[in-house]
Design a protein around this motif. Structure first.
Motif: not given
Length: 687
Positions: A242-244, A124-131, A489-490
């Protein structure tokens, strides 16, 4: 004549294109069963071929029919023709049974609660791309499967290494044990890299290293010209979020581990002495011994998640998920210490001996001490509501439902008799829970050691039979934990899967165990915290890890398309042919013990909300037994998912309170250590 023919073809093509794209949908509800709805499309006009973009991620882009849909829930579909014209429509399959109505109405609630629990703040904060992107396409050996018994040899390369290949191009010849030769074709455009030399063995089912090593059956990889997004069948990108809720539980566990000075390691030896009864004071207030409280709490956490959930985790995250599962289990020991210490400290013991304790008490009265009375009441009330819902669902119906399915799969005579299975189970549960915590503790004190012993001995037997695989197995775990493939998923993806499974399994930070431990006979609250920290160790570090090792040692972690419990059952069955029957009974015992423990958790939350009278307790017990029958006899899909999620949601109010009161627990721990060192604690003689 040719010019007339040319103009005729142009006019014919234009007339064909000019036909409007038309889409007609038909909804089918084939039975009263949930989640078996079908939508069929009839498409005409436009320019074929058509692409179908469904909101249901499991329906391919090429399919005009979607099946396995939830009744009562709207599904959108966008049909696009070859000229780019598209039509979007929405269809809802009508419900025709009460279970379908429940399921359809609960599905949006599951989605809403899931959007909170599994929200990804980093994305949500754009720290990483979950794709999830793939840099390379791995080329598998033709005819390989996880259960195949064969020997594949790379007979000849048809293309030089490093050359650019096109999709469909012939790249190699592979021979099998029977002498047959298969031609391998490229499945992507890109640069070819050999993984096996010419004349070398690619995969040999008689070689344990090949069976255990993840991806041993690949012979080549093709480096994409540009990284490709991995997609679901409907075209949506696959994401590794990365679930909250995982962040919430793991950060809490890490904080309490540091705040309490690594009590999970320093206090381990003393916790075993307490559990063995070395410090049991018969005159101390409470209703059950340290060991009985531990057995009750362990029975509430050791269950289907340790059998089915671990299989899902290892098949999704690979062998490496096991490593992170263990790390999370060790951290969770500190969360259990804090919550169960507070559970005893703020318990309320009535004149008739009944004990009322747990997060409801320490959230309300512990925060009241800090001038947070209103906030404490809100957190305690929220926790109690969630705990009652969780006890009826995840702690009851889910257990009855899944244990029936597992047993019916092994014993065909049970098929179709879910109602009677539920009635018998309800009677057995009722006999135990009517007697209260002392009766529950006596049963769990016997059942838990027996069922855990059976499971552990069987797991060790499978591991010992495959002991020659120990090197490859542990190398697969370590390699998979720190250098997994993009498909898993690395590192982040594998870490999250491992942490998620451990957090969901041992319930450290959820607060449920504090209710059971608050009934323990003790004058010193930290003593029960010490006992409680053994729970995540038993549940995750021992039982979950053994399940994972059985899957890895037998190579079953590479099998795709099987449900979690079935995967574990097959792994045991590969060594002990009759063990799936024993596992079926063990699953029932796991579920049974979970139900009786959660009946106590739910009852204490219920009495917090509706009064501490024995009449109130009996009303709850009757409702609980009704839900046992409902869970075993009816498919409730989304209802079970929602109530299972409520267990995780309990951690929100609980951990907030634990953060605020952690300093108080640290002070109590300091005092307890002093008394222990100065021999001021009650200690049994000749033990």
């Amino acid at each position: 004549m040719k010019s007339y023919l040319f103009y005729f073809l142009i006019l014919f093509s234009v007339s064909m294109v000019s036909q409007d794209l038309e889409v007609k949908g038909k909804t089918i509800n084939p039975s009263d069963n949930i989640n078996d709805g079908v939508i069929q499309l009839e498409v005409g006009g436009g320019v074929p071929p058509y692409t179908y973009k469904w909101s249901n991620q499991q329906t391919p882009l090429s399919s005009g029919t979607a099946s396995g849909l939830v009744e009562g829930v709207p599904y959108s579909i966008t049909v696009t023709d070859n000229a780019g014209t598209s039509i979007t429509d929405e269809y809802t399959i009508e419900t025709q049974s009460i279970t379908e109505v429940f399921n359809g109405n609960m599905a949006p609630a599951v989605s809403a609660l899931g959007s909170v629990l599994f929200w990804d703040p980093f994305e949500a904060t754009g720290i990483y791309d979950p794709v999830v992107y793939a840099d390379v396409k791995l080329i598998a050996t033709p005819g390989w499967s996880a259960s195949v018994e064969d020997r594949f040899v790379l007979k000849q390369w048809l293309v030089k290494e490093g050359q650019h290949v096109e999709k469909g191009q012939e790249i190699a010849l592979v021979s099998s044990k029977d002498g047959s030769v298969d031609t391998v074709r490229s499945s992507a455009n890109g640069k070819l890299k050999y993984l096996v030399g010419e004349g070398k063995v690619i995969y040999n089912s008689d070689n344990p290293e090949d069976v255990i090593e993840q991806g041993a059956h690949y012979l080549a990889e093709i480096e994409y010209d540009t990284p490709e997004i991995i997609r679901h069948p409907n075209g949506d990108p696959v994401t590794k979020n990365i679930p909250f809720i995982v962040i919430w539980l793991v950060l809490g566990a890490t904080f309490f581990t540091i705040r309490m000075g690594f009590i999970n390691i320093r206090g381990f030896r003393h916790s075993i002495s307490l559990a063995k009864g070395k410090y049991d004071d018969p005159d101390a207030p409470g209703q059950v011994t340290h060991f009985q409280a531990l057995a009750t709490a362990v029975s509430g956490t050791v269950g289907l998640g340790n059998i089915a959930g671990v299989a899902v985790a290892v098949s999704l995250g690979g062998a490496g998920a096991t490593f992170w599962m263990i790390v999370c289990g060790l951290l969770g020991m500190s969360s259990k210490f804090v919550e169960c210490t507070l559970g005893v400290k703020y318990r309320d013991i009535l004149p008739d001996g009944r004990v009322f304790g747990g997060p409801m008490n320490y959230l309300r009265y512990g925060l009241e001490k800090r001038n947070l009375k209103g906030f404490g009441k809100v957190l305690a009330g929220l926790f109690a509501v969630l705990a009652v819902g969780a006890s009826f669902g995840g702690g009851n119906m889910f257990q009855a439902n899944q244990s029936f399915e597992q047993l019916a799969g092994q014993f065909s005579m049970l098929e179709g008799n879910g109602f009677w299975f539920g009635v018998i189970t309800a009677i057995l549960v009722g006999v135990v829970i009517i007697g209260g915590i002392q009766s529950i503790a006596k049963v769990t004190g016997r059942v838990v050691p027996i069922m855990a012993s059976i499971y552990i001995i069987a797991a060790l037997a499978v591991i010992i039979v495959n002991i020659q695989n120990i090197g490859p197995a542990f190398s697969a775990i370590i390699d998979g934990a720190f250098s997994p493939s993009a498909l898993k998923g690395g590192v982040i993806g594998v870490l999250v899967v491992g942490f998620q499974r451990a957090a969901f399994s041992n319930e450290a930070g959820v607060g449920s165990a504090a209710i059971a431990h608050s009934a323990a006979k003790t004058n010193h609250p930290p003593s029960e915290g010490f006992v409680a920290l053994l729970e995540p160790f038993i549940d995750t570090v021992v039982v979950c890890t053994l399940t994972a090792l059985v899957l890895i040692f037998t190579g079953m972690h590479e099998v795709e398309g099987l449900a979690g419990a079935q995967l574990t059952s097959d792994a045991f069955g590969s060594v002990i042919s009759w063990f799936p029957y024993v596992l079926g009974i063990a699953v029932f015992l796991f579920a049974f013990s979970t139900m009786i423990s959660w009946s106590y958790y739910g009852m204490r939350a219920w009495t917090y909300l509706f009064g501490k009278s024995k009449r109130s307790e009996m009303l709850y017990k009757i409702l609980f037994l009704v839900f046992v029958v409902v869970g075993a006899s009816v498919s409730l899909g989304a209802v079970l998912d929602f109530s299972d999620m409520m267990i995780l949601a309990m951690s929100f109010p609980n951990i907030i309170g634990l953060y605020i009161m952690s300093g108080e627990v640290k002070g109590d721990l300091r005092e307890y250590w002093k008394k222990l060192k100065n021999n001021q604690l009650y200690k049994k003689q000749n033990t």
